[in-house]
Write an enzyme that holds these catalytic residues in place. Structure first.
Site, PDB file in Angstrom:
ATOM      1  N   LYS A 153     -80.598 -27.935 -22.890  1.00 40.38           N
ATOM      2  CA  LYS A 153     -78.929 -28.578 -23.099  1.00 40.38           C
ATOM      3  C   LYS A 153     -78.710 -29.023 -24.525  1.00 40.38           C
ATOM      4  CE  LYS A 153     -76.177 -31.906 -20.567  1.00 40.38           C
ATOM      5  NZ  LYS A 153     -76.192 -32.986 -19.324  1.00 40.38           N
TER       6      LYS A 153
ATOM      7  N   SER B 299     -72.780 -32.320 -15.611  1.00 41.42           N
ATOM      8  CA  SER B 299     -72.666 -31.853 -17.125  1.00 41.42           C
ATOM      9  C   SER B 299     -73.466 -30.728 -17.496  1.00 41.42           C
ATOM     10  CB  SER B 299     -72.750 -33.140 -17.960  1.00 41.42           C
ATOM     11  OG  SER B 299     -73.763 -33.591 -17.910  1.00 41.42           O
TER      12      SER B 299
ATOM     13  N   SER C 267     -75.749 -34.770 -12.944  1.00 40.45           N
ATOM     14  CA  SER C 267     -75.431 -33.686 -13.796  1.00 40.45           C
ATOM     15  C   SER C 267     -76.433 -32.632 -13.568  1.00 40.45           C
ATOM     16  CB  SER C 267     -75.232 -34.385 -15.059  1.00 40.45           C
ATOM     17  OG  SER C 267     -74.046 -35.014 -15.192  1.00 40.45           O
TER      18      SER C 267
END
Lengths: 473, 473
Positions: B62, B137, B161
């Site tokens: 990420k 997210s 997330s």
């Protein structure tokens, strides 16, 4: 003056640890700018703080020295504000649960002794150092993250003298504790003064000014004196003092407004989520308490037990290195008073005169002890000792000096008696004078004996024996 | 794709294929912020641990995971030129384990969001239906694993997330216990709620990956000293005697009968296999309070955490007349309006006048909720519920702004794992109109073994393992 002055002091002190409060970067101000930093000190995204155990130990030592109550559950909080010297945008401090609280310290001024209450001692991190030049502002992050303790008093001082006594006492104590080098001129110790005036006998406190970042004891004094005058003028003319933060301007020797209370920043304190509360181990705390270095007050009381005057004891403890030196000397001799005299008078004068830093003191404590013992044993006279001392400052062994210069005092009674007899035989007139009550004759005769002994006869002994012999004639 | 698929191929070929797939998927998914070349990484494999389950495995990080020398933007404009000077602890661990990073993935800006609609590189599309959201997210990571580009991707989970995009994309998403994986070097959202998590395509891979990632890190004081267990060796789908709690508040809030039927089927099968399955109920008010409490706490922490993003020392700087103006301009242009809104809310709740009724109250509510959860958790091995009440929504649906009871409870219950720090994961439960929906499993702190084991049993019942969309459309 119609007003009573009320003063409280905050002292910020950088701790002398190897690494920073929350990062592994070295603490060293002397190095090249921005070399002792890492991603943590620079506040790069993603960094996390790790608490420096040695800094906690230093804070604990300070708490003990200032007789604080200790909170063994260490917690940190965030103080949020934007400034170029604060890379994270917040400072990690101990707002809600300081490590120490409710302490005290005794100060002494010409008005007598007074106890100053300590409100709190807490740990935090220092900001980066800024340099404003014509070409622009420069930031040195070497200082960013340096461990700090803040010591906050209650408003217990009432004049500049007490404030100075307090600052000096705390500074000396921190130095003895070896937690900081306490160099105000280099910024490793800074003071904020809170000062307000009120009519005598009034229970309520007046409106205060806070004077920030004072970097010398003399500026503490000047700023307090200036504020007293400024605030009393306002009050006497029927005005009101505005609560504000001020700074001391050295050039004009006055305090200058920085910001008013209404413009005060809301720091939005909240608990630091990246540091869980740390329960200090009871054994570790106990160990720190038991290995606390001896404090100036403790040394002073030892010295007065040695028979030194309060005055001498104060002078010795005023400078840790001098006190350390004295302590070293008296491990070799019990002549406490005599050692104190030589350290305070001769050694200090020599260092001052030759501009020698105490850390580079050439005098060997052991040699000084030997010399003092020689004086006490009447092997050398006080006058001779001064010559020996000069040589010792060049690193010479006092025994060697005495031998080389043939200084050894004659303390052998039979040898002195022989000299006395021959001097008396040679000076019948003086004997006659003595009998007629002329005391001066004794001095003359002692001088003759000393001369005959080439100055090595013990003068006191000679005097005593000579008078006895005169009476016999 | 799973770990075994890679093990059967030549590493270099597998990683290059993976990188090509990532590039090919970009038009469809828009999941990648930066592609990373693999050649040098494969060359360096010779001195890496060949026994690691991730050895030679292509992975995705990420874009809030710090990678030295590689853009780490956290999908924020203000960091769109930020190249870290250090590696996150997990970046180091994954490198040591021989994992090959092929891309940094898109996310909701700074982790703030559950849709992945709010990234400066644009929204991420769901691999099963590009008109739908991936969830966030960690949407980029989830989409790439679900597409079959990589068998493993790192995500972070502050308020589900990892688990919510796993549910929407039909893969396994794990958020271990708070403190199990170091957060050092992860660009934060809200420190007390942030967890490092990850995606795989089956439970077995998930259990072995944690062995690589978990462990104490001295750079993260909140990381745990608890021993890392042999999760993959201990993996055992035998549920006989296991105590499983169904969180009925969630099940009651779900309107989709396909989901409730599948959930009931799974529970009945677990019972048949000898598990003790019981319904438990949290106080409904607490469940409804999850989202608002989360909003207050996470944004308060975020506003401080992101104070370092001012454009002064790194990141995109906008010009201004002075420092304050530079900061204001950089932050105004550097963040999306949604992020700025969250900062305002966070700042508002920390304001000295509001702290008591907002921030501190939210902290108290969090504690009360966690206390009740603990009481329930202590009686069971795991608590299960559907990860979501619906399939991945369309971007124009109210994603996250919906305050109806069904939304508040069914779509936000996984916050329990962030509030408590308990390990929680989502794995595929059922396909609804060809779109996946997950089921979540939460266990006691540091009891990842039971979490994986019961997830494994569920996976065997659903048969939904190693399902990916594939690259041929």
């Amino acid at each position: 003056m119609n007003f009573e002055t009320v003063i409280g002091i905050e002292i910020h002190c950088e701790l002398k640890t190897n690494t920073k409060m929350f990062s592994g970067a070295a603490v060293d101000f002397a190095s090249e700018p921005n070399t002792n930093t890492n991603e943590i000190d620079l506040g790069m995204p993603g960094i996390l703080p790790s608490v420096n155990k040695e800094a906690v130990a230093s804070a604990l030592r300070t708490c003990y020295a200032l007789e604080c109550e200790i909170d063994p559950l260490i917690k940190f909080d965030r103080k949020n504000y934007y400034y170029s010297d604060l890379p994270k945008g917040f400072q990690i401090t101990q707002q809600f649960y300081p490590i120490g609280s409710h302490g005290k310290i005794q100060i002494e001024t010409e008005l007598g002794k007074k106890e100053i209450r300590i409100n709190r001692i807490h740990m935090e991190e220092d900001t980066a150092k800024q340099l404003h030049q014509i070409e622009g502002s420069f930031i040195n992050f070497n200082r960013a993250g340096t461990p700090l303790i803040e010591i906050v008093t209650e408003p217990d001082m009432s004049n500049a003298k007490e404030a100075i006594a307090y600052v000096e006492k705390v500074r000396n104590m921190l130095y003895y504790l070896n937690v900081s080098d306490c160099k105000m001129e280099e910024g490793s110790m800074r003071c904020d003064i809170n000062i307000s005036l009120r009519p005598y006998g009034y229970p309520e406190l007046g409106v205060k000014s806070e004077i920030k970042n004072l970097n010398s004891v003399s500026n503490v004094q000047k700023s307090i004196e200036f504020e007293i005058e400024r605030q009393s003028k306002i009050l006497l003319s029927g005005g009101q003092v505005e609560q504000a933060t001020r700074r001391f301007d050295e050039a004009s020797r006055s305090t200058v407004l920085m910001r008013k209370k209404e413009g005060a920043v809301d720091y939005k304190y909240f608990p630091e989520p990246n540091i869980f509360p740390i329960r200090l181990d009871a054994n570790w705390i106990e160990k720190i308490k038991n290995t606390l270095p001896e404090l100036p007050s403790e040394r002073k009381s030892t010295y007065t037990q040695y028979g030194l005057s309060d005055y001498d004891a104060d002078i010795l403890v005023q400078t840790k290195e001098v006190s350390d030196f004295y302590n070293e000397v008296v491990t070799h001799t019990k002549e406490y008073k005599l050692v104190a005299n030589w350290v305070i008078v001769e050694m200090m004068a020599f260092l001052n005169k030759n501009n020698i830093d105490i850390h580079k003191n050439p005098l060997s404590p052991q040699y000084l002890a030997i010399m003092v013992e020689m004086i006490q044993a009447k092997e050398i006279s006080g006058k001779q000792a001064k010559i020996v001392f000069e040589e010792m400052m060049n690193g010479k062994d006092p025994r060697k000096v005495v031998e080389e210069k043939g200084m050894k005092q004659l303390s052998d009674t039979s040898a002195i008696l022989t000299l006395i007899q021959s001097v008396l035989d040679a000076n019948p007139q003086s004997i006659e004078d003595f009998k007629n009550g002329k005391d001066r004759a004794v001095g003359f005769l002692v001088g003759q004996v000393m001369k005959a002994s080439k100055g090595q006869a013990n003068p006191a002994m000679t005097n005593k024996m000579l008078v006895e012999e005169l009476k016999k004639r | 794709m799973n770990f075994n698929d890679v093990k059967n191929k030549d590493i270099k070929t597998a990683c290059e294929e993976s990188l090509s797939l990532a590039k090919a998927s970009q038009a469809k998914l828009n999941a990648v912020v930066s592609f990373v070349e693999v050649e040098q990484q494969v060359k360096e494999l010779s001195n890496k641990n060949a026994n690691s389950p991730l050895f030679g495995v292509p992975i995705v990080l990420k874009d809030n995971v710090s990678t030295k020398g590689i853009l780490t933007s956290a999908s924020s404009r203000i960091l769109s030129n930020y190249i870290p000077i250090y590696d996150a602890t997990i970046t180091k661990k994954l490198k040591e384990a021989g994992a090959i990073v092929i891309a940094k993935s898109s996310m909701d800006e700074l982790g703030m969001g559950g849709t992945n609609l709010n990234a400066y590189t644009g929204k991420v599309n769901n691999p099963y239906d590009v008109n739908r959201i991936s969830g966030g997210s960690s949407g980029g990571s989830a989409a790439l694993v679900a597409q079959g580009v990589v068998p493993f991707a790192i995500g972070t989970d502050t308020g589900d997330s990892v688990r919510k995009p796993a549910s929407y994309c039909g893969i396994v998403g794990v958020k271990p216990t708070y403190g199990r994986i170091s957060r050092y070097g992860i660009i934060p959202y809200a420190s007390s709620l942030d967890h490092v998590g990850y995606f795989t395509t089956n439970v077995s891979d998930a259990s072995s990956a944690l062995e690589v990632l978990a462990g104490r890190d001295d750079l993260d004081m909140t990381s745990s000293n608890q021993e890392v267990q042999a999760y993959s060796k201990l993996l055992d789908s035998n549920v006989a005697g296991k105590k499983i709690a169904i969180l009925v508040n969630v099940q009651e809030a779900i309107e989709d009968t396909t989901i409730t039927n599948s959930f009931n089927h799974i529970m009945n099968t677990l019972k048949e296999k000898g598990a003790i399955v019981e319904e438990v109920r949290m106080n409904d008010d607490y469940m409804k309070a999850l989202l608002p409490t989360y909003y207050v706490l996470s944004n308060a922490e975020a506003t401080a955490n992101h104070s370092n993003l001012d454009g002064v020392r790194f990141g995109v700087r906008e010009e201004g007349a002075d420092l304050v103006e530079i900061m204001i301009n950089s932050r105004t242009k550097g963040f999306s309006s949604d992020v700025r809104k969250r900062f305002v809310i966070g700042s508002y709740s920390l304001h000295v006048d509001n702290q008591e009724k907002l921030y501190k109250k939210a902290q108290k509510v969090r504690r009360v909720i966690v206390d009740e959860l603990k009481t329930i958790m202590n009686k069971y091995d795991v608590i299960v519920a559907s990860s979501s009440g619906t399939i991945a929504p369309l971007p124009n649906q109210k994603c996250g702004e919906d305050l109806s009871v069904s939304h508040l409870v069914a779509e936000n219950h996984m916050l329990l794992g962030n509030f408590s720090g308990f390990p929680s994961m989502s794995l595929p439960q059922v396909m609804v109109n060809k779109m996946p929906v997950g089921i979540s499993v939460m266990a006691k702190a540091f009891d990842e073994v039971n979490m994986f084991n019961i997830a494994k049993a569920i996976e065997e019942i659903t048969g939904l393992e190693n399902i990916v969309v594939g690259g041929d459309e």
